[in-house]
Scaffold this motif. Structure first.
Motif, PDB file in Angstrom:
ATOM      1  N   GLU A  19       8.392  -8.243   1.449  1.00 56.81           N
ATOM      2  CA  GLU A  19       7.627  -7.195   0.762  1.00 56.81           C
ATOM      3  C   GLU A  19       6.117  -7.357   0.911  1.00 56.81           C
ATOM      4  OE1 GLU A  19       9.057  -6.885  -3.236  1.00 56.81           O
ATOM      5  OE2 GLU A  19      10.592  -5.452  -2.635  1.00 56.81           O
ATOM      6  N   LYS A  20       5.672  -8.493   1.442  1.00 59.42           N
ATOM      7  CA  LYS A  20       4.227  -8.700   1.610  1.00 59.42           C
ATOM      8  C   LYS A  20       3.902  -9.136   3.022  1.00 59.42           C
ATOM      9  CE  LYS A  20       3.253 -10.082  -3.083  1.00 59.42           C
ATOM     10  NZ  LYS A  20       2.147 -10.229  -3.955  1.00 59.42           N
ATOM     11  N   TYR A 147       0.444   4.447   7.177  1.00 55.47           N
ATOM     12  CA  TYR A 147       0.604   3.640   5.973  1.00 55.47           C
ATOM     13  C   TYR A 147       1.510   2.443   6.233  1.00 55.47           C
ATOM     14  CZ  TYR A 147       2.380   2.101   1.489  1.00 55.47           C
ATOM     15  OH  TYR A 147       2.769   1.316   0.439  1.00 55.47           O
ATOM     16  N   GLU A 148       2.629   2.688   6.908  1.00 52.80           N
ATOM     17  CA  GLU A 148       3.564   1.594   7.186  1.00 52.80           C
ATOM     18  C   GLU A 148       2.939   0.563   8.127  1.00 52.80           C
ATOM     19  OE1 GLU A 148       6.280   0.270   6.230  1.00 52.80           O
ATOM     20  OE2 GLU A 148       7.611   1.784   5.404  1.00 52.80           O
ATOM     21  N   LYS A 151       0.609  -1.457   6.063  1.00 55.79           N
ATOM     22  CA  LYS A 151       1.362  -2.385   5.216  1.00 55.79           C
ATOM     23  C   LYS A 151       1.855  -3.582   6.029  1.00 55.79           C
ATOM     24  CE  LYS A 151       5.196  -2.385   1.978  1.00 55.79           C
ATOM     25  NZ  LYS A 151       6.356  -1.609   1.494  1.00 55.79           N
ATOM     26  N   VAL A 155      -3.177  -4.751   5.749  1.00 55.84           N
ATOM     27  CA  VAL A 155      -4.542  -4.233   5.538  1.00 55.84           C
ATOM     28  C   VAL A 155      -4.522  -2.893   4.812  1.00 55.84           C
ATOM     29  CG1 VAL A 155      -5.420  -5.391   7.606  1.00 55.84           C
ATOM     30  CG2 VAL A 155      -4.671  -2.999   7.756  1.00 55.84           C
ATOM     31  N   GLN A 156      -5.701  -2.456   4.452  1.00 51.59           N
ATOM     32  CA  GLN A 156      -5.922  -1.190   3.761  1.00 51.59           C
ATOM     33  C   GLN A 156      -5.765  -0.017   4.733  1.00 51.59           C
ATOM     34  OE1 GLN A 156      -6.999  -0.991   0.504  1.00 51.59           O
ATOM     35  NE2 GLN A 156      -7.688   1.130   0.419  1.00 51.59           N
ATOM     36  N   LEU A 157      -5.217   1.076   4.229  1.00 55.72           N
ATOM     37  CA  LEU A 157      -5.149   2.316   5.008  1.00 55.72           C
ATOM     38  C   LEU A 157      -6.382   3.156   4.726  1.00 55.72           C
ATOM     39  CD1 LEU A 157      -3.529   4.564   6.604  1.00 55.72           C
ATOM     40  CD2 LEU A 157      -2.606   5.254   4.389  1.00 55.72           C
TER      41      LEU A 157
ATOM     42  N   VAL B  18      16.377  -5.611   1.845  1.00 58.11           N
ATOM     43  CA  VAL B  18      15.091  -5.264   1.236  1.00 58.11           C
ATOM     44  C   VAL B  18      14.387  -4.178   2.055  1.00 58.11           C
ATOM     45  CG1 VAL B  18      12.786  -6.166   0.703  1.00 58.11           C
ATOM     46  CG2 VAL B  18      14.806  -7.461   0.046  1.00 58.11           C
ATOM     47  N   TYR B 111      -4.640   3.982  -1.304  1.00 57.76           N
ATOM     48  CA  TYR B 111      -4.364   3.659   0.101  1.00 57.76           C
ATOM     49  C   TYR B 111      -4.198   2.151   0.313  1.00 57.76           C
ATOM     50  CZ  TYR B 111      -6.099   8.450   0.925  1.00 57.76           C
ATOM     51  OH  TYR B 111      -6.307   9.821   0.913  1.00 57.76           O
ATOM     52  N   ASN B 112      -4.021   1.420  -0.780  1.00 55.40           N
ATOM     53  CA  ASN B 112      -3.811  -0.028  -0.682  1.00 55.40           C
ATOM     54  C   ASN B 112      -2.303  -0.307  -0.726  1.00 55.40           C
ATOM     55  OD1 ASN B 112      -3.205  -2.682  -1.626  1.00 55.40           O
ATOM     56  ND2 ASN B 112      -5.326  -2.925  -2.258  1.00 55.40           N
ATOM     57  N   PRO B 113      -1.714  -0.699   0.411  1.00 58.69           N
ATOM     58  CA  PRO B 113      -0.249  -0.808   0.461  1.00 58.69           C
ATOM     59  C   PRO B 113       0.349  -1.709  -0.621  1.00 58.69           C
ATOM     60  CG  PRO B 113      -1.143  -0.900   2.677  1.00 58.69           C
ATOM     61  CD  PRO B 113      -2.323  -0.945   1.738  1.00 58.69           C
ATOM     62  N   GLU B 114      -0.326  -2.805  -0.947  1.00 62.22           N
ATOM     63  CA  GLU B 114       0.246  -3.714  -1.934  1.00 62.22           C
ATOM     64  C   GLU B 114       0.330  -3.044  -3.311  1.00 62.22           C
ATOM     65  OE1 GLU B 114      -0.441  -8.385  -2.835  1.00 62.22           O
ATOM     66  OE2 GLU B 114      -1.686  -7.515  -1.266  1.00 62.22           O
ATOM     67  N   HIS B 117       2.829  -0.063  -3.224  1.00 63.17           N
ATOM     68  CA  HIS B 117       4.216  -0.521  -3.277  1.00 63.17           C
ATOM     69  C   HIS B 117       4.628  -0.878  -4.700  1.00 63.17           C
ATOM     70  CE1 HIS B 117       7.502  -3.510  -3.037  1.00 63.17           C
ATOM     71  NE2 HIS B 117       7.977  -2.620  -2.210  1.00 63.17           N
ATOM     72  N   PRO B 144       0.826   8.261   0.319  1.00 64.01           N
ATOM     73  CA  PRO B 144       1.393   6.907   0.429  1.00 64.01           C
ATOM     74  C   PRO B 144       2.303   6.542  -0.754  1.00 64.01           C
ATOM     75  CG  PRO B 144      -0.897   6.882   1.103  1.00 64.01           C
ATOM     76  CD  PRO B 144      -0.634   8.241   0.513  1.00 64.01           C
ATOM     77  N   TYR B 147       5.509   8.456  -0.443  1.00 64.36           N
ATOM     78  CA  TYR B 147       6.280   7.875   0.663  1.00 64.36           C
ATOM     79  C   TYR B 147       7.025   6.628   0.209  1.00 64.36           C
ATOM     80  CZ  TYR B 147       7.349   5.210   4.825  1.00 64.36           C
ATOM     81  OH  TYR B 147       8.012   4.465   5.753  1.00 64.36           O
TER      82      TYR B 147
END
Lengths: 271, 271
Positions: A19-20, A147-148, A151, A155-157, B18, B111-114, B117, B144, B147
């Motif tokens: 997940e990270k 975005y994926e 991830k 990094v940031q999108l 996962v 827009y920060n994936p972490e 999520h 995002p 999504y």
């Protein structure tokens, strides 16, 4: 305090890592969760790393030093890459996908999380070593894919807008020539969205002649930032002369055949 | 053929699960990959399920029948939910986030994936049992988040556009009254993007009075489809009277305080 078995730790550590992606996780996180010695956790991680490598579905890197730890990255085997590209060709060649103007309807694919994840995993492999700061895209259809990739690269999108919005503060706008329609278009980016001097990867769904990509390069120059890589799901080979040179794609599009289906073949991206 | 140890199988099965939340995976997939008996794989899965449950980070459901298998869903403990909401409050209360017009700059968070999520995982818990067909959002900032919710629920994402595009074929457009600015706005959706009679969840970044949400409900009615749930990252309590009733949020926004910071508190979503 409770103790956990190796099996249990391995399941939980794998879940947390997957997940990270591309984030350094200090082993202390795991020693605390599992009330286990660092050496025990290290052994767990060796087991996880070995099987991910063996099945070619991921990798775990060890980062030494005070701020060190481990970092998971996904992987996709050559067999899986080929399988995915062929599956995508098959889906996009469906006859009813051709839209007046000879466009392929691909919105459903671009918004399908399972397909987007796979495509992003494949694209991200090319940028894993670049240590970039941002993944950049332009609204709208490429956003899930970008975005994926962001991830997976940890990094940031950044999403470049077609027009500036009141909710984003001061913006930098540029005009660019869309390569295919030769129209002057606008794109804008909030000034505070990007640190100066950043390294970026540009991701989009489709590349015709690369006008948008060139526009992004120009826009990022205003931020003293540069595009180190370009990845798209599909690039068109109808236009031989592209405005940008260095990019990767998953499929190549060569127009519509006489029977009214899209001509698509898997790209061969040499690394 | 090669044999794998339990540890190895557990790591790989966890990784595969996962990455495919809410998708039914037949056990034959695993018996083939690992050259192992179904009973062995079932035992592996019991171990994974137990530890995910114990740590409150996930769940594995068994679906019986011919098309059965197992289905992973993420979970977030109450402690983690609270921690995330507080962290988000802290970040969004930064003084320099206030933009003329009393907007909060939150693009970097969206827009920060972490962060996306985590927010998506929390929101998705409320919709897991609804067996919906699509997650719907409207471009751009909530994409995002929507999504990720779609991915976690194992369904397709649908992005409603502000204007219709040539690459999406025939579209259905509606006008709606944006609740806050009282302006008439347009939204459109490709006709082929959604099956008639679908059940949807609407996800967005921010809800002021709910004008956009109401617009989505109207638009989906044109597809004989309905919105079964609404989830936003932040809803504004400045406007007491909302146009929609049933929604969940992670934070509540109550204007800008005298010291020039946003007034934000974690939402209490009763289930």
């Amino acid at each position: 305090m409770e103790k956990f078995s190796r099996n249990q730790r391995i399941a939980a550590i794998t879940k947390i890592l997957v997940e990270k992606p591309n984030k350094v996780i200090n082993l202390n996180n795991f020693t605390e969760i599992f009330n286990a010695a660092k050496s025990t956790i290290s052994e767990d991680i060796v087991i996880i790393r070995d099987i991910l490598n063996k099945l070619k579905i991921g990798n775990i890197e060890t980062i030494s030093g005070a701020s060190g730890g481990i970092k998971y990255a996904c992987n996709v085997s050559e067999v899986e890459k080929e399988k995915f590209a062929n599956e995508l060709c098959f889906i996009l060649k469906e006859k009813n996908r051709i839209i007046p103007g000879n466009f392929i309807y691909m919105t459903d694919v671009m918004y399908n999380p399972e397909m987007v994840h796979k495509a992003a995993a494949i694209l991200s492999l090319n940028f894993n070593k670049l240590s970039i700061d941002y993944v950049v895209t332009v609204e709208t259809k490429g956003i899930p894919l970008a975005y994926e990739v962001a991830k997976l690269l940890g990094v940031q999108l950044i999403i470049v807008r077609r027009d500036s919005k009141v909710t984003e503060g001061p913006t930098v706008s540029i005009n660019y020539l869309s390569g295919s329609s030769k129209r002057i278009q606008n794109m804008s980016l909030s000034k505070r969205s990007m640190k100066r001097g950043s390294k970026c990867v540009f991701i989009d769904d489709f590349m015709k002649v690369g006008g948008t990509a060139l526009g992004i390069i120009d826009l990022l120059r205003e931020f003293d930032s540069e595009v180190l890589g370009i990845g798209v799901l599909i690039d068109s080979v109808e236009n031989k002369r592209k405005l940008v040179n260095d990019y990767i794609s998953i499929l190549k599009f060569n127009g519509i055949s006489e029977d009214g289906t899209a001509v698509l073949i898997p790209s061969e991206n040499k690394k």
